[in-house]
Motif scaffolding. Sequence first.
Motif, PDB file in Angstrom:
ATOM      1  N   SER A 220      33.688  36.731  26.943  1.00 20.95           N
ATOM      2  CA  SER A 220      34.186  35.784  27.944  1.00 20.95           C
ATOM      3  C   SER A 220      33.729  34.353  27.699  1.00 20.95           C
ATOM      4  O   SER A 220      34.357  33.417  28.186  1.00 20.95           O
TER       5      SER A 220
ATOM      6  N   PHE B  83      34.854  31.007  37.623  1.00 26.83           N
ATOM      7  CA  PHE B  83      35.235  32.369  37.243  1.00 26.83           C
ATOM      8  C   PHE B  83      36.529  32.347  36.431  1.00 26.83           C
ATOM      9  O   PHE B  83      37.552  31.866  36.912  1.00 26.83           O
ATOM     10  N   ASN B  84      36.473  32.861  35.198  1.00 28.71           N
ATOM     11  CA  ASN B  84      37.664  32.892  34.343  1.00 28.71           C
ATOM     12  C   ASN B  84      38.266  34.273  34.208  1.00 28.71           C
ATOM     13  O   ASN B  84      39.480  34.417  34.123  1.00 28.71           O
ATOM     14  N   VAL B  85      37.378  35.292  34.157  1.00 29.75           N
ATOM     15  CA  VAL B  85      37.907  36.600  33.809  1.00 29.75           C
ATOM     16  C   VAL B  85      37.033  37.731  34.354  1.00 29.75           C
ATOM     17  O   VAL B  85      35.808  37.619  34.427  1.00 29.75           O
ATOM     18  N   GLY B  86      37.731  38.800  34.787  1.00 25.52           N
ATOM     19  CA  GLY B  86      37.050  40.018  35.202  1.00 25.52           C
ATOM     20  C   GLY B  86      37.709  41.200  34.516  1.00 25.52           C
ATOM     21  O   GLY B  86      38.936  41.298  34.483  1.00 25.52           O
ATOM     22  N   LEU B  87      36.896  42.074  33.942  1.00 30.19           N
ATOM     23  CA  LEU B  87      37.457  43.228  33.223  1.00 30.19           C
ATOM     24  C   LEU B  87      37.087  44.498  33.972  1.00 30.19           C
ATOM     25  O   LEU B  87      35.897  44.802  34.145  1.00 30.19           O
ATOM     26  N   VAL B  88      38.111  45.203  34.446  1.00 29.03           N
ATOM     27  CA  VAL B  88      37.859  46.466  35.135  1.00 29.03           C
ATOM     28  C   VAL B  88      38.073  47.577  34.120  1.00 29.03           C
ATOM     29  O   VAL B  88      39.192  48.039  33.901  1.00 29.03           O
ATOM     30  N   THR B  89      36.990  47.970  33.451  1.00 25.59           N
ATOM     31  CA  THR B  89      37.085  48.983  32.394  1.00 25.59           C
ATOM     32  C   THR B  89      36.732  50.332  33.006  1.00 25.59           C
ATOM     33  O   THR B  89      35.593  50.771  32.958  1.00 25.59           O
TER      34      THR B  89
ATOM     35  N   VAL C 107      41.599  40.947  35.296  1.00 25.39           N
ATOM     36  CA  VAL C 107      41.634  39.828  36.229  1.00 25.39           C
ATOM     37  C   VAL C 107      41.654  38.559  35.400  1.00 25.39           C
ATOM     38  O   VAL C 107      40.619  38.049  34.976  1.00 25.39           O
TER      39      VAL C 107
ATOM     40  N   GLY D  59      42.730  38.383  42.335  1.00 27.63           N
ATOM     41  CA  GLY D  59      41.358  38.401  41.833  1.00 27.63           C
ATOM     42  C   GLY D  59      40.690  39.757  41.703  1.00 27.63           C
ATOM     43  O   GLY D  59      39.465  39.848  41.822  1.00 27.63           O
TER      44      GLY D  59
ATOM     45  N   GLY E 265      36.675  46.372  40.385  1.00 28.53           N
ATOM     46  CA  GLY E 265      37.290  45.071  40.619  1.00 28.53           C
ATOM     47  C   GLY E 265      36.816  44.407  41.903  1.00 28.53           C
ATOM     48  O   GLY E 265      37.187  43.274  42.190  1.00 28.53           O
TER      49      GLY E 265
ATOM     50  N   ALA F 299      34.827  41.099  41.305  1.00 28.50           N
ATOM     51  CA  ALA F 299      35.744  39.997  40.981  1.00 28.50           C
ATOM     52  C   ALA F 299      36.484  39.555  42.239  1.00 28.50           C
ATOM     53  O   ALA F 299      36.630  38.360  42.502  1.00 28.50           O
ATOM     54  N   SER F 300      36.940  40.531  43.035  1.00 25.33           N
ATOM     55  CA  SER F 300      37.695  40.195  44.235  1.00 25.33           C
ATOM     56  C   SER F 300      36.831  39.419  45.228  1.00 25.33           C
ATOM     57  O   SER F 300      37.284  38.450  45.831  1.00 25.33           O
TER      58      SER F 300
ATOM     59  N   GLY G 203      42.012  47.323  34.560  1.00 27.28           N
ATOM     60  CA  GLY G 203      42.529  46.215  35.358  1.00 27.28           C
ATOM     61  C   GLY G 203      42.045  44.921  34.749  1.00 27.28           C
ATOM     62  O   GLY G 203      40.876  44.785  34.407  1.00 27.28           O
TER      63      GLY G 203
END
Lengths: 414, 414
Positions: free
Chosen positions: A343, A298-304, B303, B281, A282, A285-286, B301
């Motif tokens: 996304s 930026f719309n979306v971040g996926l922490v998989t 975002v 974020g 993350g 994204a952060s 997670g």
Amino acid sequence: MQVEVINTGTELLLGQVVNTHVGYMGERLLGLGLRISRQSTVPDGVVIKGILTEAIDRSRIILVTGGLGPTPDDLSREMTAECLGLKMTEDAAVIDAISRRFSDSAITMRPSNRRQAMVPEGAEVLENDKGTAPGLYLTAGPDDELVHIFLLPGPPRELYPMFEDQVIPRLHAILGNEGANVPVCRNYFFMGLGESELAGRVEESLNAVPGDFEIGYCLKAGGVIVRCISTGDNACVLGGMIRDASPEDFVAEGEAAIEEVAVKSLVHSGESVATAESCTGGLIASRITNVPGASRIFNVGLVTYSNEEKCSLLGVPLSMIEDSGAVSERVAMAMVEGCLERSGSDHCLSVTGIAGPGGGSETKPVGTVWIGLASRGKKAVAFHYRFKAERLYFKERASSVAIDLLRRRIQGYL
Amino acid sequence: MQVEVINTGTELLLGQVVNTHVGYMGERLLGLGLRISRQSTVPDGVVIKGILTEAIDRSRIILVTGGLGPTPDDLSREMTAECLGLKMTEDAAVIDAISRRFSDSAITMRPSNRRQAMVPEGAEVLENDKGTAPGLYLTAGPDDELVHIFLLPGPPRELYPMFEDQVIPRLHAILGNEGANVPVCRNYFFMGLGESELAGRVEESLNAVPGDFEIGYCLKAGGVIVRCISTGDNACVLGGMIRDASPEDFVAEGEAAIEEVAVKSLVHSGESVATAESCTGGLIASRITNVPGASRIFNVGLVTYSNEEKCSLLGVPLSMIEDSGAVSERVAMAMVEGCLERSGSDHCLSVTGIAGPGGGSETKPVGTVWIGLASRGKKAVAFHYRFKAERLYFKERASSVAIDLLRRRIQGYL
């Protein structure tokens, strides 16, 4: 002209307060064409006398901070007077100012505050409208080698205005250089190549340039800062040559963070980015959302983080993870392709790696990382790195390199 | 024993890098019963020689940082050898270590890096597994007044491990004080109450304790650190009383980050957490994954920066966002409930707020944030905060408070 800074304060030596005065003064002095040649920190109390004696011997401008308060360990006034053999007298105007300050804030003035109105003979008082401790300006020595001594308060909110309003004008007068050709300091931030490699290219590029300039290098934020100090008129030319020493690795002038440059480039091109992170957890994204206005790109971040989520959120086939391992080129590519599709963004970044301390193997040691990059209408790519660093710095490095890949893509280098 | 610190680095005097070494060393040295009597900063280059000569005259332990890099302005090795009249020879083991480092990271070693393997005769090499610059330990002067000189790298991530693993044990040996009654400095980290409130409770709790100890307070990492310096035997008793002054707000002894405490508590209870972040974020996910072993308790997670993604990934009804706004109690609750359902984790955190600088309104000013917490089998809750801080510090505060809510939940305080 030798400039010396002396900071007094036991708290600075015990790790309770970080000394930010030096940097502030260094920056402001450079604007006057002055450089700090030495800075020292000593504890509160009588030791200021010894170091001041030394400083008077070797420097022409001495800036002392701290030790002007009302408590018994605040001795900068007294020790300076002793050092220069000057008598102290109570200054009526200062007493007035201090009493007014106390009555304004409805606090009782204590006898110890009277000490703050003691002034060595011949000293100029530097008014302090942010606190009870006035500053002092004294000179010592023969007229042609006059040493200028400034005693200044320690708290930043008292020091900075006094420095701006009362010290800088006096320094201008001392130097007699208002409007003169003072040195300019510029920084150039590069990523993607080592300090010695970059130094080689920069030296080569500047090889034939005559004139007075100074180049320095400093590792910072996963890249290298090239510092160039020059005297004005050739600063732009030098800057251009430094940038051109390695144009695709050049991130920004100044000390802008890589995410700031990437986000601005995206805003400029009207494109968006999404992230699919495993080992960086993350952080990419952060960092992107650290930049004001990030919501435009930026719309979306996926922490998989788990394999299951890589499959369910990004459509990575479980068999691929079983065959190649989660940390592999194939999975980095599948993650970034899945993210692009899911996304609807213009660009995507994926990261999968081993942050450590556990989880490494012979073929995939701790620090191994694959970074994927996909952009609408372009074939996805993935790059392999190894960052030998403890967990937090590994995450920092991997996220910096990923964001820099994005920067290269938007700027057309990749 | 006089201890002196010399920091070399033009960047420190120009305001490009803040000197955090002094504080770190001061704190660590205090643990050995040593105090820094003087600290100096000088520019890169030959000036280190003069100040080192002075320091050898007046101090018994000299800690030098910086100037060990490969560029021409890195001269700490050479100048120290000149100052002590020592020859330099190339150290085969160091050359080996440097080459290995370069080949591991697939970067070409440049001739300038060979300079980093030059060692003054009689010096001990302090290995650096975080960078190419090894440290050096030398002694000078007569046996009964031996001066101990440590040359250490400038970058904190190289300096700190070398200081911990190689300098401190040597200082212990020099002092011959292993196990002696040196002052003990312990820190206690609290979150969720202000400095003066905590100070009041601590003073009350320690009111009746006799003996020699010193209490200090320091704001840090969104909480308050209580520092207790005492001479050994009563340190534990004092620590217990400090913790008990406000048990539910007590996070950890030392300076453990809140995420470390939360992750350890989860590993201990065998539970997991997932995150649904908007304004932070990805920072909460990133902080959780900063802790080694996070993969045991963290799978995913999300975002969800845009409203569309809040709906599509977390099942927040679009009408709810339209009615109440994305920054609202209802949306924070819907986000955290959606996340709990989607992720199958035991606990979930959600955050939605206005990080600024733009996006605020009269009723929802910049800094407004809602934090949701849901746990399997418990009713979801959401809390309202306002952090008046610029963007990065806002994210830091909001993520700290969120992780602390999780800590309270796992520990049974919420």
